[in-house]
Design a protein around this motif. Structure first.
Motif, PDB file in Angstrom:
ATOM      1  N   ASN A 205       0.814  -1.216   0.000  1.00 56.54           N
ATOM      2  CA  ASN A 205       0.000   0.000   0.000  1.00 56.54           C
ATOM      3  C   ASN A 205       0.851   1.272   0.000  1.00 56.54           C
ATOM      4  OD1 ASN A 205      -2.333  -1.642   0.226  1.00 56.54           O
ATOM      5  ND2 ASN A 205      -2.135  -1.693   2.456  1.00 56.54           N
ATOM      6  N   HIS A 206       2.035   1.213  -0.578  1.00 57.55           N
ATOM      7  CA  HIS A 206       2.917   2.384  -0.527  1.00 57.55           C
ATOM      8  C   HIS A 206       2.384   3.486  -1.432  1.00 57.55           C
ATOM      9  CE1 HIS A 206       4.855   2.075  -4.532  1.00 57.55           C
ATOM     10  NE2 HIS A 206       4.617   0.783  -4.391  1.00 57.55           N
ATOM     11  N   PRO A 207       2.497   4.760  -0.999  1.00 55.81           N
ATOM     12  CA  PRO A 207       2.036   5.886  -1.823  1.00 55.81           C
ATOM     13  C   PRO A 207       2.841   5.970  -3.116  1.00 55.81           C
ATOM     14  CG  PRO A 207       2.386   6.558   0.467  1.00 55.81           C
ATOM     15  CD  PRO A 207       2.987   5.193   0.314  1.00 55.81           C
ATOM     16  N   PRO A 208       2.235   6.406  -4.206  1.00 56.37           N
ATOM     17  CA  PRO A 208       2.967   6.450  -5.489  1.00 56.37           C
ATOM     18  C   PRO A 208       4.093   7.469  -5.511  1.00 56.37           C
ATOM     19  CG  PRO A 208       0.783   7.456  -5.686  1.00 56.37           C
ATOM     20  CD  PRO A 208       0.825   6.810  -4.345  1.00 56.37           C
ATOM     21  N   GLU A 209       4.043   8.509  -4.662  1.00 53.96           N
ATOM     22  CA  GLU A 209       5.108   9.532  -4.693  1.00 53.96           C
ATOM     23  C   GLU A 209       6.377   9.090  -4.000  1.00 53.96           C
ATOM     24  OE1 GLU A 209       2.155  10.633  -1.378  1.00 53.96           O
ATOM     25  OE2 GLU A 209       2.109   9.901  -3.451  1.00 53.96           O
ATOM     26  N   TYR A 210       6.366   7.939  -3.329  1.00 55.67           N
ATOM     27  CA  TYR A 210       7.558   7.409  -2.658  1.00 55.67           C
ATOM     28  C   TYR A 210       7.871   6.019  -3.211  1.00 55.67           C
ATOM     29  CZ  TYR A 210       6.836  11.169   0.720  1.00 55.67           C
ATOM     30  OH  TYR A 210       6.677  12.404   1.313  1.00 55.67           O
ATOM     31  N   SER A 211       9.138   5.666  -3.121  1.00 52.32           N
ATOM     32  CA  SER A 211       9.569   4.375  -3.664  1.00 52.32           C
ATOM     33  C   SER A 211       9.084   3.240  -2.761  1.00 52.32           C
ATOM     34  CB  SER A 211      11.095   4.338  -3.792  1.00 52.32           C
ATOM     35  OG  SER A 211      11.705   4.434  -2.503  1.00 52.32           O
ATOM     36  N   ALA A 212       9.037   2.044  -3.334  1.00 53.43           N
ATOM     37  CA  ALA A 212       8.578   0.876  -2.579  1.00 53.43           C
ATOM     38  C   ALA A 212       9.561   0.524  -1.467  1.00 53.43           C
ATOM     39  CB  ALA A 212       8.398  -0.306  -3.533  1.00 53.43           C
ATOM     40  N   PHE A 214      11.465   2.595   0.230  1.00 56.33           N
ATOM     41  CA  PHE A 214      11.309   3.569   1.312  1.00 56.33           C
ATOM     42  C   PHE A 214      10.126   3.210   2.212  1.00 56.33           C
ATOM     43  CE2 PHE A 214       9.372   7.633   2.761  1.00 56.33           C
ATOM     44  CZ  PHE A 214      10.377   8.031   3.616  1.00 56.33           C
ATOM     45  N   TYR A 215       8.990   2.853   1.596  1.00 51.70           N
ATOM     46  CA  TYR A 215       7.813   2.497   2.385  1.00 51.70           C
ATOM     47  C   TYR A 215       8.016   1.165   3.094  1.00 51.70           C
ATOM     48  CZ  TYR A 215       2.884   2.257   3.649  1.00 51.70           C
ATOM     49  OH  TYR A 215       1.718   2.199   4.352  1.00 51.70           O
ATOM     50  N   ALA A 216       8.740   0.224   2.467  1.00 52.90           N
ATOM     51  CA  ALA A 216       9.014  -1.058   3.119  1.00 52.90           C
ATOM     52  C   ALA A 216       9.889  -0.867   4.353  1.00 52.90           C
ATOM     53  CB  ALA A 216       9.687  -2.007   2.123  1.00 52.90           C
ATOM     54  N   ALA A 217      10.838   0.086   4.293  1.00 55.06           N
ATOM     55  CA  ALA A 217      11.658   0.376   5.469  1.00 55.06           C
ATOM     56  C   ALA A 217      10.806   0.958   6.596  1.00 55.06           C
ATOM     57  CB  ALA A 217      12.786   1.340   5.097  1.00 55.06           C
ATOM     58  N   TYR A 218       9.842   1.795   6.228  1.00 55.95           N
ATOM     59  CA  TYR A 218       8.931   2.345   7.243  1.00 55.95           C
ATOM     60  C   TYR A 218       8.085   1.245   7.886  1.00 55.95           C
ATOM     61  CZ  TYR A 218       4.561   4.408   8.887  1.00 55.95           C
ATOM     62  OH  TYR A 218       3.455   4.726   9.635  1.00 55.95           O
ATOM     63  N   ILE A 219       7.572   0.320   7.084  1.00 56.56           N
ATOM     64  CA  ILE A 219       6.773  -0.789   7.618  1.00 56.56           C
ATOM     65  C   ILE A 219       7.623  -1.674   8.524  1.00 56.56           C
ATOM     66  CG2 ILE A 219       5.499  -2.870   6.987  1.00 56.56           C
ATOM     67  CD1 ILE A 219       3.978  -0.278   6.512  1.00 56.56           C
ATOM     68  N   ALA A 240      -0.178   2.388  10.238  1.00 55.06           N
ATOM     69  CA  ALA A 240       0.749   2.729   9.156  1.00 55.06           C
ATOM     70  C   ALA A 240       0.303   3.978   8.413  1.00 55.06           C
ATOM     71  CB  ALA A 240       0.884   1.549   8.197  1.00 55.06           C
ATOM     72  N   ALA A 241      -0.996   4.064   8.126  1.00 51.66           N
ATOM     73  CA  ALA A 241      -1.507   5.244   7.416  1.00 51.66           C
ATOM     74  C   ALA A 241      -1.475   6.487   8.294  1.00 51.66           C
ATOM     75  CB  ALA A 241      -2.933   4.972   6.938  1.00 51.66           C
ATOM     76  N   LEU A 242      -1.627   6.314   9.595  1.00 47.10           N
ATOM     77  CA  LEU A 242      -1.722   7.450  10.503  1.00 47.10           C
ATOM     78  C   LEU A 242      -0.368   8.106  10.776  1.00 47.10           C
ATOM     79  CD1 LEU A 242      -4.255   8.610  11.841  1.00 47.10           C
ATOM     80  CD2 LEU A 242      -3.636   7.381  13.918  1.00 47.10           C
ATOM     81  N   ASN A 243       0.701   7.311  10.789  1.00 48.26           N
ATOM     82  CA  ASN A 243       2.008   7.831  11.202  1.00 48.26           C
ATOM     83  C   ASN A 243       2.991   8.023  10.049  1.00 48.26           C
ATOM     84  OD1 ASN A 243       1.865   7.684  14.350  1.00 48.26           O
ATOM     85  ND2 ASN A 243       1.100   5.703  13.666  1.00 48.26           N
ATOM     86  N   PHE A 244       2.590   7.702   8.822  1.00 51.08           N
ATOM     87  CA  PHE A 244       3.533   7.797   7.706  1.00 51.08           C
ATOM     88  C   PHE A 244       3.909   9.245   7.413  1.00 51.08           C
ATOM     89  CE2 PHE A 244       4.417   7.866   3.059  1.00 51.08           C
ATOM     90  CZ  PHE A 244       5.602   7.147   3.106  1.00 51.08           C
TER      91      PHE A 244
END
Length: 432
Positions: A205-212, A214-219, A240-244
């Motif tokens: 569910n990573h946002p399109p403006e960020y790389s996959a 980057f979002y995987a590291a956040y998860i 995840a959606a609240l703190n990203f």
């Protein structure tokens, strides 16, 4: 190479289905083998169980909708009586064809349901393919009439139609089985998602403006904090959606790039600690939480249950606790002396029973009847107290709290012979 293969369905459809149900390929493959082709008779009843948020409902809805299989999906919590449940199944079955207008048909018994179900299947021209009836939260069927669950398990036999009933539940089949016996369904277990599965699902569910990456590291950081206390996929998706947005702040301000994991972690760490205080509670709305993050608020600013360290008891509950304590530790023969203003002349005696020579606090609390508790309450409260429903509800609440505090101490609970006592430890626990 795709994991899902079936000769009755196109490879492109199965590939799309596999992308929609990650980490549940083995369960979907098993269901496809049970379903067979559209015109083939499937197993009469299937029982799917697993813990909450293990994908049971989502997988069944996605599977039936993607393959465009005729089905009826009913939540047994919403339709909590047998009549509501049976009528809802018939209504959804009638509305399956858009050409016909849905009409309400009363259905009082399961015999009426079998008759009306056969008519509906014939009118919808569904005899040549399997119809699936999915009952979510099926544990509610145990609260209905005794013939409902065995009837659904044998619906294919009773109606002589190509129908499969799928039961979704969070409890095991052994808790369903009636004492009179019934047709045994095919059982399928959905295990909990592992941390690797959660990482894979949430990273999609990573946002399109960020790389996959980057979002995987956040998860990965999010699961490192919350996985030990929360394994609910829906709750983790919400967190995840609240703190990203807070995690991305250093990147947005240009203070760090997507690979500076140390700076990103130091920025998000205090906010994840604050979020730990309200896991599952939903004490504040998402907009309030985002506003608190923008204002760099402290955890003490949360106005939910976790922000209060002191809770005040109702007025009469305090006196009820005192009265119960006095009744537990004082003999009945002392009530007249302690709680009456004009008790008359009391004869002094040195005679004491053997067990009364020991301190009552060492012997522990003694049981007392409800009438004695109320009599002591009326004597220690200055104003006149009427025995209203409010008083009895507070007594029930205190007894419930004491029973909960005794869970795990089976020697203190004796079934129907249990009598009320209030110990000093219980009063101290309530006072905290």
């Amino acid at each position: 190479m795709p994991n899902l293969e079936h000769p009755a369905y196109p490879a492109a459809t199965l590939l799309h289905l596999e992308s929609l149900v990650p980490c549940r390929e083995s369960q979907v493959s098993m269901l496809l083998s049970i379903f067979g082709e559209r015109q083939q008779f499937s197993f009469p009843s299937i029982f799917i169980y697993g813990h909450t948020s293990s994908g049971k409902t989502y997988v069944m809805q996605t599977l039936l909708n993607t393959l465009q299989l005729p089905h009826v999906f009913v939540n047994c919590v919403e339709y909590f009586t047998s009549r509501l449940l049976l009528e809802e199944i018939l209504i959804q079955l009638q509305s399956y064809s858009e050409t016909e207008q849905t009409s309400h048909v009363p259905c009082d018994t399961f015999n009426d349901f079998v008759r009306l179900f056969k008519q509906a299947v014939t009118s919808q021209e569904l005899e040549d393919q399997t119809l699936y009836i999915v009952l979510d939260r099926a544990e509610q069927l145990r609260e209905m009439e005794v013939n409902i669950l065995p009837g659904f398990l044998r619906l294919q036999e009773l109606t002589d139609r190509n129908v499969t009933v799928v039961l979704l539940s969070e409890i095991v089949w052994e808790l369903f089985r009636p004492s009179t016996g019934c047709f045994e369904p095919f059982t399928l277990y959905f295990p909990d998602y592992s941390i690797g599965h959660l990482q894979k699902i949430l990273s999609q569910n990573h946002p399109p403006e960020y790389s996959a990456d980057f979002y995987a590291a956040y998860i990965n950081i999010l699961l490192g904090v919350f996985y030990m206390v929360c394994r609910d996929l829906k709750e983790l998706q919400h967190l995840a959606a609240l703190n990203f947005s807070k995690y991305c702040e250093p990147v947005v301000r240009g203070e760090a790039n997507e690979r500076d994991t140390r700076k990103l972690w130091k920025n998000i760490e205090p906010h994840l600690k604050k979020a730990m205080q309200t896991v599952y509670l939903r004490e504040i709305s998402s907009s309030q939480w985002e506003r608190l993050q923008r204002d760099d608020g402290e955890p003490g600013q949360l106005k939910g249950l976790s922000a209060h360290t002191h809770m005040e008891l109702p007025y009469y509950s305090k006196f009820l606790l005192i009265a119960a304590y006095l009744a537990s530790y004082n003999p009945v023969r002392t009530d007249k002396r302690f709680f009456l203003k004009h008790h008359g002349k009391i004869r002094k005696t040195n005679f004491m029973k053997k067990h009364e020579k020991t301190s009552n606090h060492l012997l522990g609390p003694k049981p007392f009847p409800l009438d004695r508790l109320l009599a002591i309450l009326y004597s220690i409260v200055d104003i006149r107290v009427a025995p209203t429903a409010n008083i009895f509800s507070q007594i029930t609440s205190l007894v419930t709290l004491q029973l909960l505090s005794m869970v795990g101490h089976n020697d203190q609970l004796d079934g129907p012979r249990y009598k009320c006592t209030v110990s000093l430890d219980f009063i101290r626990a309530i006072a905290r």
